[in-house]
Design an enzyme around this catalytic site. Structure first.
Site, PDB file in Angstrom:
ATOM      1  N   HIS A   1      -2.636   6.548   4.291  1.00 46.12           N
ATOM      2  CA  HIS A   1      -1.522   5.614   4.539  1.00 46.12           C
ATOM      3  C   HIS A   1      -0.158   6.172   4.148  1.00 46.12           C
ATOM      4  CE1 HIS A   1      -0.473   1.067   5.065  1.00 46.12           C
ATOM      5  NE2 HIS A   1      -0.086   1.847   6.071  1.00 46.12           N
TER       6      HIS A   1
ATOM      7  N   CYS B   1       0.776  -1.249   0.000  1.00 44.92           N
ATOM      8  CA  CYS B   1       0.000   0.000   0.000  1.00 44.92           C
ATOM      9  C   CYS B   1       0.809   1.303   0.000  1.00 44.92           C
ATOM     10  CB  CYS B   1      -0.934   0.007   1.196  1.00 44.92           C
ATOM     11  SG  CYS B   1      -1.870  -1.515   1.393  1.00 44.92           S
TER      12      CYS B   1
END
Ligand code: CA
Length: 448
Positions: free
Chosen positions: A139, A79
């Site tokens: 993130h 990610c």
């Protein structure tokens, strides 16, 4: 004297009221909006239009109305790295984000984030007077200082960690993680629905000005929760990160279907506001699927450097500009989206923008022949044209070379037959690693 006063008043009225309004309309008429939707851990074999196992009519419709890429790659196989590259248009290694930013405060990687010497795609658009927003997963840093509103986004609703409970919005370290800009904020709802509804509201509120809207979905990342499932994580509690559903594969399907419905709602909002023809819509994924999803016939999965780790779906629609029903074999990656969007919008990037991504707007818009280029993953896999070389790496002691034109499943290691090609790639990788090392942004290793 009175006449002069009236003239002055008119000048004030014209410059303060009329010009900004005229300017907004002018911007809207010329510059296209951008809606960038990204799934989390969606694989090459998950969507119906890619021959996958889940019916996704709304994402399929984007492909039917526009162009589908068969050789699009996430910059990373997990990610945070892909998101760093997507945001900066550069290899994520330059931002010092070559691995996942960890949820666990005991882990040194918990303290990393997107540093302020980096310029994001939102900041580049902002310089062109675009409105911008992110709804969903960031993130790129757990701390307030890394918040997307400090990185060029006017508005942020979503979470900063890698995943949250879709209902209680608690991350895997047991921390509540749902934000409205800089504030933690309770908001009831299934995260896929919330992400969609904020995006739809933003489209309606900004229909008269150019905007960059980034929609990084949570689906189909774990915890595997469908829209009817209850919360299972509580703050500070102990829980199974993956959720409680015994039929996780079915939950995965529900999550993708729900995200697809959300894509449909976003497309409807663009149609209702009559801005669909002036909006570039991209749908892609941030890395390959886990074993629960499907990467089709590709080898490997999320976290590996095989094609299943990073070759993912990508479709683009721009009604009236991109011919419907096209396919492209262009080798293209997350970091190319920034320069390609600027190319599509005929906007100029600053001269000092040192991007690694390249402008592939002609391949997207005009279906021009693919251009040859080189891509590197994690310093151990390198691709040019039909060839992909893999250096020795965790779990694989031997070097390998694959001809992806005939073997996209990476089943036949041809290195003994093509030693000279491998030698060129070995040297290229060494140069690439040196380049990254010299330019890498320093990252904090602890709380201070
Ligand atoms: Ca992911």
């Amino acid at each position: 004297m009175k006449i002069r006063l009236y003239c002055s008043l008119w000048i004030v009225l014209i410059t303060q009221v009329c010009l900004p309004a005229c300017f907004v309309n002018y911007v809207n008429a010329i510059y296209p909006n951008v809606v960038l939707i990204m799934a989390d851990d969606l694989g090459y074999g998950d969507l119906s239009y890619y021959g996958g196992w889940i019916q996704t009519p709304h994402i399929d419709a984007i492909a039917k109305q526009g162009i589908l890429f068969t050789d699009y790659h996430s910059n990373g196989s997990s990610c945070s790295p892909t998101r760093a590259a997507l945001m900066t248009g550069r290899y994520q290694q330059r931002a010092g984000i070559s691995s996942v930013i960890a949820a666990d405060p005991e882990h040194p990687a918990h303290y990393r984030g997107l540093q302020f010497n980096e310029t994001t795609i939102a900041e580049y658009f902002k310089r062109q007077r675009y409105a911008s927003a992110i709804f969903g997963k960031w993130h790129l840093g757990y701390f307030r200082k890394y918040n997307p509103t400090h990185h060029g986004f006017d508005k942020f609703v979503g979470y900063v960690s890698g995943n949250i409970d879709f209902r209680s919005h608690v991350d895997q370290a047991g921390v509540f993680d749902w934000w409205h800009d800089l504030q933690l904020s309770e908001e009831e709802g299934y995260s896929t629905h919330l992400i969609t509804s904020h995006a739809v509201d933003f489209i309606h509120a900004n229909k008269r000005r150019a905007f960059f809207l980034y929609i990084p979905h949570e689906a189909p990342h774990y915890p595997y929760q469908g829209p009817s499932d209850p919360a299972h994580r509580i703050v500070g509690g102990e829980f199974n990160n993956r959720g409680t559903r015994p039929d996780q594969k079915e939950a995965y399907r529900e999550m993708v279907e729900e995200m697809d419905k959300g894509v449909g709602e976003i497309m409807s909002a663009l149609t209702e506001t009559s801005i669909i023809d002036n909006t570039i819509v991209i749908f892609c994924s941030d890395n390959g699927a886990t074993a629960l999803g499907s990467n089709g016939t590709l080898r490997g999965h999320k976290g590996t450097n095989f094609e299943g780790g990073h070759r993912v779906p990508c479709v683009v629609q721009w009604s009236g500009q991109i011919e419907a029903g096209k396919q492209s074999t262009q080798l293209i990656a997350s970091m190319d989206l920034l320069p390609s969007l600027f190319g599509l919008a005929s906007l100029e990037l600053p001269k000092d923008a040192r991007l690694d991504g390249i402008d592939l707007s002609k391949q997207i818009k005009n279906s021009e022949e693919p251009v040859e280029r080189t891509l590197v993953w994690n310093g151990v896999a390198i691709r040019r044209g039909r060839w992909k070389y893999m250096a020795p790496q965790k779990g694989f002691r031997d070097e390998s070379l694959y001809d992806l034109n005939v073997d996209s499943a990476e089943s036949k290691n041809l290195i003994e037959q093509y030693l000279s090609i491998a030698e060129v790639f070995r040297n290229d990788l060494a140069l690439w690693k040196n380049d990254m090392k010299e330019t890498e942004s320093p990252q904090p290793v602890g709380p201070k």
